[in-house]
Design an enzyme around this catalytic site. Structure first.
Site, PDB file in Angstrom:
ATOM      1  N   ASP A   1       0.611  -1.138  -0.032  1.00  0.00           N
ATOM      2  CA  ASP A   1      -0.039  -0.020  -0.061  1.00  0.00           C
ATOM      3  C   ASP A   1       0.875   1.203   0.065  1.00  0.00           C
ATOM      4  O   ASP A   1       0.586   2.385  -0.242  1.00  0.00           O
ATOM      5  CB  ASP A   1      -0.825  -0.065   1.242  1.00  0.00           C
ATOM      6  CG  ASP A   1      -2.123  -1.052   1.118  1.00  0.00           C
ATOM      7  OD1 ASP A   1      -2.217  -1.386   0.088  1.00  0.00           O
ATOM      8  OD2 ASP A   1      -2.573  -1.517   2.082  1.00  0.00           O
TER       9      ASP A   1
ATOM     10  N   ARG B   1     -12.525  -1.219 -27.016  1.00  0.00           N
ATOM     11  CA  ARG B   1     -13.227  -1.387 -25.726  1.00  0.00           C
ATOM     12  C   ARG B   1     -12.506  -0.453 -24.564  1.00  0.00           C
ATOM     13  O   ARG B   1     -11.367   0.060 -24.747  1.00  0.00           O
ATOM     14  CB  ARG B   1     -12.751  -2.861 -25.189  1.00  0.00           C
ATOM     15  CG  ARG B   1     -13.602  -4.086 -25.649  1.00  0.00           C
ATOM     16  CD  ARG B   1     -13.269  -5.374 -25.397  1.00  0.00           C
ATOM     17  NE  ARG B   1     -14.403  -6.216 -26.082  1.00  0.00           N
ATOM     18  CZ  ARG B   1     -14.020  -7.589 -25.948  1.00  0.00           C
ATOM     19  NH1 ARG B   1     -12.751  -8.030 -25.643  1.00  0.00           N
ATOM     20  NH2 ARG B   1     -14.944  -8.357 -26.498  1.00  0.00           N
TER      21      ARG B   1
ATOM     22  N   GLY C   1      -5.392  -1.072  -2.757  1.00  0.00           N
ATOM     23  CA  GLY C   1      -5.352   0.259  -2.127  1.00  0.00           C
ATOM     24  C   GLY C   1      -6.631   0.710  -1.855  1.00  0.00           C
ATOM     25  O   GLY C   1      -7.504   1.370  -2.581  1.00  0.00           O
TER      26      GLY C   1
ATOM     27  N   ARG D   1     -14.914  -3.645 -20.190  1.00  0.00           N
ATOM     28  CA  ARG D   1     -14.363  -4.759 -19.510  1.00  0.00           C
ATOM     29  C   ARG D   1     -13.684  -4.553 -17.990  1.00  0.00           C
ATOM     30  O   ARG D   1     -13.217  -3.548 -18.226  1.00  0.00           O
ATOM     31  CB  ARG D   1     -13.366  -5.750 -20.275  1.00  0.00           C
ATOM     32  CG  ARG D   1     -14.156  -6.441 -21.662  1.00  0.00           C
ATOM     33  CD  ARG D   1     -14.937  -7.636 -20.944  1.00  0.00           C
ATOM     34  NE  ARG D   1     -15.775  -8.148 -22.248  1.00  0.00           N
ATOM     35  CZ  ARG D   1     -16.341  -7.796 -22.918  1.00  0.00           C
ATOM     36  NH1 ARG D   1     -17.117  -6.684 -22.802  1.00  0.00           N
ATOM     37  NH2 ARG D   1     -16.902  -8.656 -24.089  1.00  0.00           N
TER      38      ARG D   1
HETATM   39  P1  ATP Z   1      -0.943  -4.329   5.429  1.00  0.00           P
HETATM   40  O1  ATP Z   1      -0.589  -2.987   5.127  1.00  0.00           O
HETATM   41  O2  ATP Z   1      -0.233  -5.443   4.521  1.00  0.00           O
HETATM   42  O3  ATP Z   1      -2.313  -4.587   5.475  1.00  0.00           O
HETATM   43  P2  ATP Z   1      -0.582  -4.092   8.104  1.00  0.00           P
HETATM   44  O4  ATP Z   1       0.724  -4.609   9.099  1.00  0.00           O
HETATM   45  O5  ATP Z   1      -0.892  -2.865   8.134  1.00  0.00           O
HETATM   46  O6  ATP Z   1      -0.335  -4.822   6.609  1.00  0.00           O
HETATM   47  P3  ATP Z   1      -2.766  -5.184   9.875  1.00  0.00           P
HETATM   48  O7  ATP Z   1      -3.649  -6.481   9.586  1.00  0.00           O
HETATM   49  O8  ATP Z   1      -3.400  -4.059   9.911  1.00  0.00           O
HETATM   50  O9  ATP Z   1      -1.618  -5.206   8.700  1.00  0.00           O
HETATM   51  O10 ATP Z   1      -1.745  -5.382  11.150  1.00  0.00           O
HETATM   52  C1  ATP Z   1      -1.254  -6.633  11.135  1.00  0.00           C
HETATM   53  C2  ATP Z   1      -1.496  -7.192  12.732  1.00  0.00           C
HETATM   54  O11 ATP Z   1      -0.865  -6.219  13.732  1.00  0.00           O
HETATM   55  C3  ATP Z   1      -2.841  -7.602  13.205  1.00  0.00           C
HETATM   56  O12 ATP Z   1      -3.408  -8.748  12.790  1.00  0.00           O
HETATM   57  C4  ATP Z   1      -2.796  -7.528  14.830  1.00  0.00           C
HETATM   58  O13 ATP Z   1      -2.062  -8.772  15.129  1.00  0.00           O
HETATM   59  C5  ATP Z   1      -1.526  -6.318  14.919  1.00  0.00           C
HETATM   60  N1  ATP Z   1      -2.016  -5.267  15.238  1.00  0.00           N
HETATM   61  C6  ATP Z   1      -2.676  -4.263  14.644  1.00  0.00           C
HETATM   62  N2  ATP Z   1      -2.998  -3.337  15.264  1.00  0.00           N
HETATM   63  C7  ATP Z   1      -2.847  -3.449  16.710  1.00  0.00           C
HETATM   64  C8  ATP Z   1      -3.196  -2.967  17.620  1.00  0.00           C
HETATM   65  N3  ATP Z   1      -3.664  -1.763  17.914  1.00  0.00           N
HETATM   66  N4  ATP Z   1      -2.880  -3.562  18.886  1.00  0.00           N
HETATM   67  C9  ATP Z   1      -2.207  -4.760  18.924  1.00  0.00           C
HETATM   68  N5  ATP Z   1      -1.796  -5.426  17.885  1.00  0.00           N
HETATM   69  C10 ATP Z   1      -2.165  -4.723  16.512  1.00  0.00           C
END
Ligand code: ATP
Length: 319
Positions: free
Chosen positions: A129, A164, A172, A246
Protein backbone atom coordinates in the site's frame (compact mmCIF):
# COMPACT_ATOMS: atom_id res chain seq x y z
CA UNK A 1 27.73 -14.00 25.82
CA UNK A 2 26.19 -14.14 22.33
CA UNK A 3 22.97 -12.15 21.99
CA UNK A 4 19.83 -13.54 20.38
CA UNK A 5 17.82 -11.66 17.76
CA UNK A 6 14.52 -12.66 16.10
CA UNK A 7 12.61 -11.60 12.99
CA UNK A 8 8.95 -11.93 12.01
CA UNK A 9 6.68 -10.92 9.12
CA UNK A 10 3.23 -9.51 9.93
CA UNK A 11 0.21 -8.34 7.91
CA UNK A 12 0.08 -8.68 4.13
CA UNK A 13 3.12 -10.43 2.67
CA UNK A 14 5.24 -8.60 0.11
CA UNK A 15 7.83 -9.67 -2.39
CA UNK A 16 11.18 -8.74 -0.84
CA UNK A 17 10.57 -10.45 2.50
CA UNK A 18 12.64 -13.50 1.51
CA UNK A 19 15.71 -11.46 0.49
CA UNK A 20 15.30 -9.63 3.81
CA UNK A 21 15.29 -12.95 5.72
CA UNK A 22 18.45 -14.05 3.94
CA UNK A 23 20.25 -10.82 4.79
CA UNK A 24 18.95 -11.01 8.37
CA UNK A 25 20.50 -14.41 8.96
CA UNK A 26 23.79 -13.59 7.24
CA UNK A 27 24.25 -10.17 8.84
CA UNK A 28 23.27 -11.41 12.32
CA UNK A 29 25.85 -14.20 12.14
CA UNK A 30 28.49 -11.76 10.86
CA UNK A 31 27.79 -9.64 13.94
CA UNK A 32 28.09 -12.55 16.33
CA UNK A 33 24.34 -12.65 17.04
CA UNK A 34 22.24 -15.82 17.08
CA UNK A 35 19.31 -15.39 14.66
CA UNK A 36 15.82 -16.80 15.24
CA UNK A 37 12.78 -16.98 12.97
CA UNK A 38 9.30 -16.38 14.39
CA UNK A 39 6.85 -18.25 12.14
CA UNK A 40 3.43 -16.82 11.17
CA UNK A 41 3.79 -13.31 12.56
CA UNK A 42 2.47 -12.38 15.99
CA UNK A 43 0.61 -15.72 16.09
CA UNK A 44 3.98 -17.50 16.20
CA UNK A 45 5.18 -15.16 18.93
CA UNK A 46 2.17 -16.13 21.05
CA UNK A 47 2.40 -19.86 20.26
CA UNK A 48 6.19 -20.03 20.72
CA UNK A 49 6.70 -20.99 17.10
CA UNK A 50 10.21 -19.55 17.27
CA UNK A 51 13.23 -21.43 15.93
CA UNK A 52 16.96 -20.87 15.77
CA UNK A 53 18.05 -20.46 12.16
CA UNK A 54 21.18 -20.51 10.07
CA UNK A 55 22.58 -20.21 6.53
CA UNK A 56 20.98 -23.39 5.20
CA UNK A 57 17.47 -22.10 6.03
CA UNK A 58 17.87 -19.16 3.67
CA UNK A 59 19.64 -20.88 0.79
CA UNK A 60 17.80 -20.47 -2.51
CA UNK A 61 15.12 -18.03 -1.34
CA UNK A 62 16.41 -14.68 -2.58
CA UNK A 63 14.49 -15.03 -5.86
CA UNK A 64 11.18 -16.11 -4.29
CA UNK A 65 8.17 -13.91 -3.55
CA UNK A 66 6.16 -14.23 -0.34
CA UNK A 67 7.88 -15.16 2.90
CA UNK A 68 9.44 -18.46 3.89
CA UNK A 69 8.51 -17.93 7.56
CA UNK A 70 4.84 -17.09 6.86
CA UNK A 71 2.89 -14.00 7.82
CA UNK A 72 -0.42 -13.60 9.63
CA UNK A 73 -3.00 -11.22 10.99
CA UNK A 74 -3.49 -11.97 14.67
CA UNK A 75 -6.63 -11.06 16.59
CA UNK A 76 -5.10 -12.46 19.76
CA UNK A 77 -2.15 -10.04 19.67
CA UNK A 78 -4.65 -7.21 20.20
CA UNK A 79 -5.23 -8.58 23.71
CA UNK A 80 -2.80 -7.80 26.56
CA UNK A 81 -2.77 -11.37 27.94
CA UNK A 82 -1.47 -12.77 24.63
CA UNK A 83 1.13 -10.03 24.30
CA UNK A 84 2.34 -11.04 27.78
CA UNK A 85 2.55 -14.65 26.61
CA UNK A 86 4.56 -13.47 23.58
CA UNK A 87 7.00 -11.62 25.83
CA UNK A 88 7.44 -14.69 28.04
CA UNK A 89 8.27 -16.81 24.99
CA UNK A 90 10.95 -14.35 23.93
CA UNK A 91 12.35 -14.24 27.48
CA UNK A 92 12.53 -18.05 27.69
CA UNK A 93 14.72 -18.07 24.59
CA UNK A 94 16.74 -15.11 25.82
CA UNK A 95 15.81 -13.08 22.72
CA UNK A 96 16.49 -9.44 23.45
CA UNK A 97 16.00 -7.87 19.99
CA UNK A 98 13.17 -8.14 17.50
CA UNK A 99 12.95 -7.09 13.84
CA UNK A 100 9.43 -6.77 12.41
CA UNK A 101 8.55 -6.58 8.72
CA UNK A 102 5.02 -5.22 8.41
CA UNK A 103 2.62 -2.41 7.67
CA UNK A 104 1.17 0.33 9.87
CA UNK A 105 -1.14 -2.11 11.70
CA UNK A 106 1.79 -4.32 12.61
CA UNK A 107 3.69 -1.30 13.91
CA UNK A 108 0.72 -0.25 16.04
CA UNK A 109 0.81 -3.70 17.63
CA UNK A 110 4.56 -3.49 18.07
CA UNK A 111 4.27 -0.09 19.73
CA UNK A 112 1.75 -1.46 22.21
CA UNK A 113 4.00 -4.48 22.84
CA UNK A 114 6.94 -2.21 23.58
CA UNK A 115 4.96 0.07 25.91
CA UNK A 116 4.01 -2.96 28.00
CA UNK A 117 7.12 -5.14 27.83
CA UNK A 118 10.06 -3.00 26.69
CA UNK A 119 11.35 -5.49 24.11
CA UNK A 120 13.97 -3.76 21.95
CA UNK A 121 12.78 -3.71 18.35
CA UNK A 122 13.24 -2.20 14.93
CA UNK A 123 10.47 -2.11 12.30
CA UNK A 124 10.93 -2.31 8.54
CA UNK A 125 8.08 -0.82 6.46
CA UNK A 126 6.76 -3.63 4.29
CA UNK A 127 3.45 -3.13 2.53
CA UNK A 128 2.40 -2.77 -1.07
CA UNK A 129 0.00 0.00 0.00
CA UNK A 130 3.01 2.32 0.56
CA UNK A 131 0.92 4.08 3.20
CA UNK A 132 3.31 4.38 6.14
CA UNK A 133 3.97 7.86 7.39
CA UNK A 134 7.61 8.99 7.46
CA UNK A 135 8.96 6.76 4.68
CA UNK A 136 8.83 7.24 0.92
CA UNK A 137 9.47 3.56 0.31
CA UNK A 138 8.03 0.36 1.72
CA UNK A 139 9.51 -3.02 0.87
CA UNK A 140 7.57 -4.76 -1.91
CA UNK A 141 6.32 -1.70 -3.75
CA UNK A 142 8.62 -1.95 -6.74
CA UNK A 143 7.79 -5.61 -7.40
CA UNK A 144 4.06 -4.93 -7.02
CA UNK A 145 4.28 -2.01 -9.47
CA UNK A 146 6.13 -4.20 -11.93
CA UNK A 147 3.50 -6.93 -11.65
CA UNK A 148 0.82 -4.32 -12.36
CA UNK A 149 2.84 -2.94 -15.27
CA UNK A 150 3.03 -6.42 -16.85
CA UNK A 151 -0.74 -6.84 -16.44
CA UNK A 152 -1.59 -3.45 -17.92
CA UNK A 153 0.75 -3.99 -20.86
CA UNK A 154 -0.90 -7.35 -21.56
CA UNK A 155 -4.39 -5.86 -21.30
CA UNK A 156 -3.39 -3.04 -23.64
CA UNK A 157 -2.52 -5.62 -26.30
CA UNK A 158 -6.05 -6.97 -26.29
CA UNK A 159 -7.71 -3.58 -25.69
CA UNK A 160 -6.09 -2.14 -28.80
CA UNK A 161 -7.34 -5.02 -30.93
CA UNK A 162 -10.97 -4.46 -29.96
CA UNK A 163 -12.75 -1.16 -29.39
CA UNK A 164 -13.12 -1.43 -25.64
CA UNK A 165 -12.68 0.35 -22.34
CA UNK A 166 -10.76 -1.65 -19.74
CA UNK A 167 -11.20 -0.82 -16.07
CA UNK A 168 -8.23 -2.21 -14.17
CA UNK A 169 -8.53 -2.24 -10.38
CA UNK A 170 -5.41 -2.24 -8.19
CA UNK A 171 -5.14 -2.79 -4.44
CA UNK A 172 -5.31 0.29 -2.21
CA UNK A 173 -8.25 0.74 0.12
CA UNK A 174 -7.29 4.07 1.59
CA UNK A 175 -4.14 4.87 -0.36
CA UNK A 176 -4.10 5.22 -4.16
CA UNK A 177 -0.32 5.00 -4.57
CA UNK A 178 -0.28 1.80 -6.67
CA UNK A 179 -3.02 3.08 -8.98
CA UNK A 180 -1.51 6.54 -9.32
CA UNK A 181 2.03 5.41 -10.16
CA UNK A 182 0.66 2.74 -12.51
CA UNK A 183 -1.41 5.39 -14.28
CA UNK A 184 1.54 7.74 -14.71
CA UNK A 185 3.80 4.98 -15.99
CA UNK A 186 1.34 3.21 -18.29
CA UNK A 187 -0.19 6.19 -20.06
CA UNK A 188 -3.75 5.30 -19.07
CA UNK A 189 -6.59 7.68 -19.88
CA UNK A 190 -8.08 7.97 -16.41
CA UNK A 191 -7.03 7.27 -12.83
CA UNK A 192 -9.42 7.24 -9.87
CA UNK A 193 -8.06 7.06 -6.31
CA UNK A 194 -9.59 7.56 -2.85
CA UNK A 195 -7.59 10.75 -2.18
CA UNK A 196 -9.05 12.66 -5.14
CA UNK A 197 -12.80 13.35 -5.42
CA UNK A 198 -14.17 12.86 -8.94
CA UNK A 199 -17.30 13.15 -11.00
CA UNK A 200 -17.42 10.92 -14.10
CA UNK A 201 -19.64 13.48 -15.82
CA UNK A 202 -16.58 15.76 -16.08
CA UNK A 203 -15.02 13.31 -18.55
CA UNK A 204 -18.07 12.61 -20.70
CA UNK A 205 -17.62 15.22 -23.42
CA UNK A 206 -13.85 14.74 -23.62
CA UNK A 207 -14.06 10.95 -24.04
CA UNK A 208 -16.88 11.13 -26.62
CA UNK A 209 -14.88 13.67 -28.56
CA UNK A 210 -11.82 11.40 -28.47
CA UNK A 211 -13.83 8.49 -29.90
CA UNK A 212 -15.07 10.74 -32.70
CA UNK A 213 -11.44 11.60 -33.42
CA UNK A 214 -10.47 7.96 -33.75
CA UNK A 215 -9.68 6.68 -30.26
CA UNK A 216 -10.22 2.90 -30.25
CA UNK A 217 -9.84 2.04 -26.58
CA UNK A 218 -9.51 3.38 -23.03
CA UNK A 219 -7.43 2.12 -20.14
CA UNK A 220 -8.70 3.22 -16.74
CA UNK A 221 -6.83 2.48 -13.51
CA UNK A 222 -8.84 2.52 -10.28
CA UNK A 223 -7.84 1.88 -6.67
CA UNK A 224 -10.13 -0.53 -4.82
CA UNK A 225 -11.07 2.11 -2.20
CA UNK A 226 -12.89 4.57 -4.50
CA UNK A 227 -16.58 5.29 -4.02
CA UNK A 228 -17.73 3.15 -6.99
CA UNK A 229 -16.62 -0.36 -7.85
CA UNK A 230 -14.90 -1.18 -11.13
CA UNK A 231 -18.07 -2.67 -12.64
CA UNK A 232 -19.96 0.58 -12.03
CA UNK A 233 -17.24 2.51 -13.86
CA UNK A 234 -17.48 -0.01 -16.72
CA UNK A 235 -21.26 0.44 -16.85
CA UNK A 236 -20.76 4.19 -17.11
CA UNK A 237 -18.47 3.73 -20.13
CA UNK A 238 -21.08 1.53 -21.82
CA UNK A 239 -24.06 3.78 -21.01
CA UNK A 240 -22.59 7.25 -21.37
CA UNK A 241 -19.59 6.90 -23.68
CA UNK A 242 -21.04 4.11 -25.78
CA UNK A 243 -18.08 1.75 -25.78
CA UNK A 244 -18.04 -1.92 -24.81
CA UNK A 245 -16.25 -2.32 -21.46
CA UNK A 246 -14.44 -4.97 -19.46
CA UNK A 247 -13.28 -5.13 -15.84
CA UNK A 248 -10.02 -6.63 -14.66
CA UNK A 249 -9.43 -6.87 -10.92
CA UNK A 250 -5.75 -7.57 -10.42
CA UNK A 251 -6.17 -8.84 -6.85
CA UNK A 252 -3.52 -10.98 -5.23
CA UNK A 253 -1.26 -11.28 -8.23
CA UNK A 254 0.00 -7.85 -7.11
CA UNK A 255 1.48 -9.43 -3.99
CA UNK A 256 3.35 -12.22 -5.74
CA UNK A 257 6.21 -12.47 -8.19
CA UNK A 258 9.93 -12.74 -8.10
CA UNK A 259 11.38 -9.79 -6.08
CA UNK A 260 12.69 -6.99 -8.32
CA UNK A 261 16.32 -5.86 -8.16
CA UNK A 262 15.21 -2.74 -6.29
CA UNK A 263 13.35 -4.76 -3.64
CA UNK A 264 16.31 -7.11 -3.17
CA UNK A 265 18.63 -4.17 -2.66
CA UNK A 266 16.18 -2.33 -0.38
CA UNK A 267 15.74 -5.53 1.67
CA UNK A 268 19.49 -5.75 2.07
CA UNK A 269 19.77 -2.13 3.20
CA UNK A 270 16.69 -2.07 5.45
CA UNK A 271 17.94 -5.12 7.35
CA UNK A 272 21.47 -3.76 7.63
CA UNK A 273 20.16 -0.50 9.10
CA UNK A 274 17.80 -2.35 11.45
CA UNK A 275 20.53 -4.58 12.92
CA UNK A 276 23.10 -1.76 13.05
CA UNK A 277 20.53 0.39 14.88
CA UNK A 278 19.76 -2.32 17.43
CA UNK A 279 23.46 -2.92 18.05
CA UNK A 280 23.93 0.82 18.64
CA UNK A 281 20.96 0.88 21.00
CA UNK A 282 18.81 2.88 18.57
CA UNK A 283 15.68 1.02 19.65
CA UNK A 284 11.93 1.50 19.29
CA UNK A 285 12.31 2.88 15.80
CA UNK A 286 11.23 2.25 12.23
CA UNK A 287 13.86 2.34 9.48
CA UNK A 288 12.56 4.91 6.99
CA UNK A 289 13.73 5.87 3.53
CA UNK A 290 13.60 9.22 1.74
CA UNK A 291 15.56 10.90 -1.05
CA UNK A 292 18.30 11.77 1.41
CA UNK A 293 18.72 8.10 2.36
CA UNK A 294 17.87 5.88 5.33
CA UNK A 295 17.05 7.20 8.79
CA UNK A 296 15.47 6.01 12.04
CA UNK A 297 12.11 7.41 13.12
CA UNK A 298 10.37 7.04 16.47
CA UNK A 299 7.55 4.51 16.16
CA UNK A 300 5.24 6.90 18.03
CA UNK A 301 5.51 9.48 15.25
CA UNK A 302 5.22 6.87 12.49
CA UNK A 303 2.01 5.27 13.77
CA UNK A 304 0.37 8.46 14.98
CA UNK A 305 0.91 10.65 11.91
CA UNK A 306 -1.64 10.27 9.12
CA UNK A 307 -0.05 9.22 5.83
CA UNK A 308 -0.28 11.67 2.92
CA UNK A 309 0.14 10.71 -0.69
CA UNK A 310 2.79 12.74 -2.52
CA UNK A 311 1.02 15.93 -3.67
CA UNK A 312 3.21 16.38 -6.72
CA UNK A 313 2.25 12.93 -8.01
CA UNK A 314 -1.41 13.72 -7.37
CA UNK A 315 -1.12 16.97 -9.31
CA UNK A 316 -0.03 15.00 -12.40
CA UNK A 317 -3.41 13.23 -12.58
CA UNK A 318 -5.12 16.26 -13.99
CA UNK A 319 -2.20 17.74 -15.92
P1 ATP B 1 -0.88 -4.40 5.41
O1 ATP B 1 -0.52 -2.98 5.10
O2 ATP B 1 -0.30 -5.35 4.43
O3 ATP B 1 -2.36 -4.62 5.66
P2 ATP B 1 -0.50 -4.28 8.26
O4 ATP B 1 0.68 -4.51 9.12
O5 ATP B 1 -1.07 -2.89 8.25
O6 ATP B 1 -0.12 -4.77 6.80
P3 ATP B 1 -2.78 -5.26 9.77
O7 ATP B 1 -3.69 -6.41 9.51
O8 ATP B 1 -3.38 -3.91 9.90
O9 ATP B 1 -1.64 -5.33 8.64
O10 ATP B 1 -1.99 -5.55 11.17
C1 ATP B 1 -1.25 -6.76 11.32
C2 ATP B 1 -1.40 -7.26 12.73
O11 ATP B 1 -0.86 -6.31 13.66
C3 ATP B 1 -2.83 -7.48 13.20
O12 ATP B 1 -3.37 -8.69 12.75
C4 ATP B 1 -2.64 -7.48 14.72
O13 ATP B 1 -2.14 -8.71 15.16
C5 ATP B 1 -1.54 -6.44 14.91
N1 ATP B 1 -2.15 -5.17 15.32
C6 ATP B 1 -2.65 -4.20 14.52
N2 ATP B 1 -3.12 -3.16 15.27
C7 ATP B 1 -2.92 -3.50 16.58
C8 ATP B 1 -3.16 -2.88 17.84
N3 ATP B 1 -3.72 -1.67 17.92
N4 ATP B 1 -2.79 -3.53 18.97
C9 ATP B 1 -2.21 -4.75 18.89
N5 ATP B 1 -1.95 -5.38 17.74
C10 ATP B 1 -2.28 -4.78 16.60
Amino acid sequence: MKKNIAILCSGGDVSGMNPALKRFVEYSLQNNLTPYFVYDGYEGLIDNNIKKTSYCDVAGIVNRGGTKIGSARSQRFREAKYRKQAKENLHKLNISMLVVLGGDGSFRGLHQFYLEHKIKFCGIPSTIDNDISGTDYCLGIDTALNMIKLSIDAIRDTASSFKRAFIIETMGNKCGYLALVSHLTSGSELCLIPEVPYNLKDYEEKFKHQIKNGRRYFIVITAEGIKQNAQEIANWFEDKIGIESRVSILGHLQRGGNPSVRDRLMAHEFITYAIDGLLKNINETIVCYSESGFNYKEIDAVVNTPHQLNQELISFISS
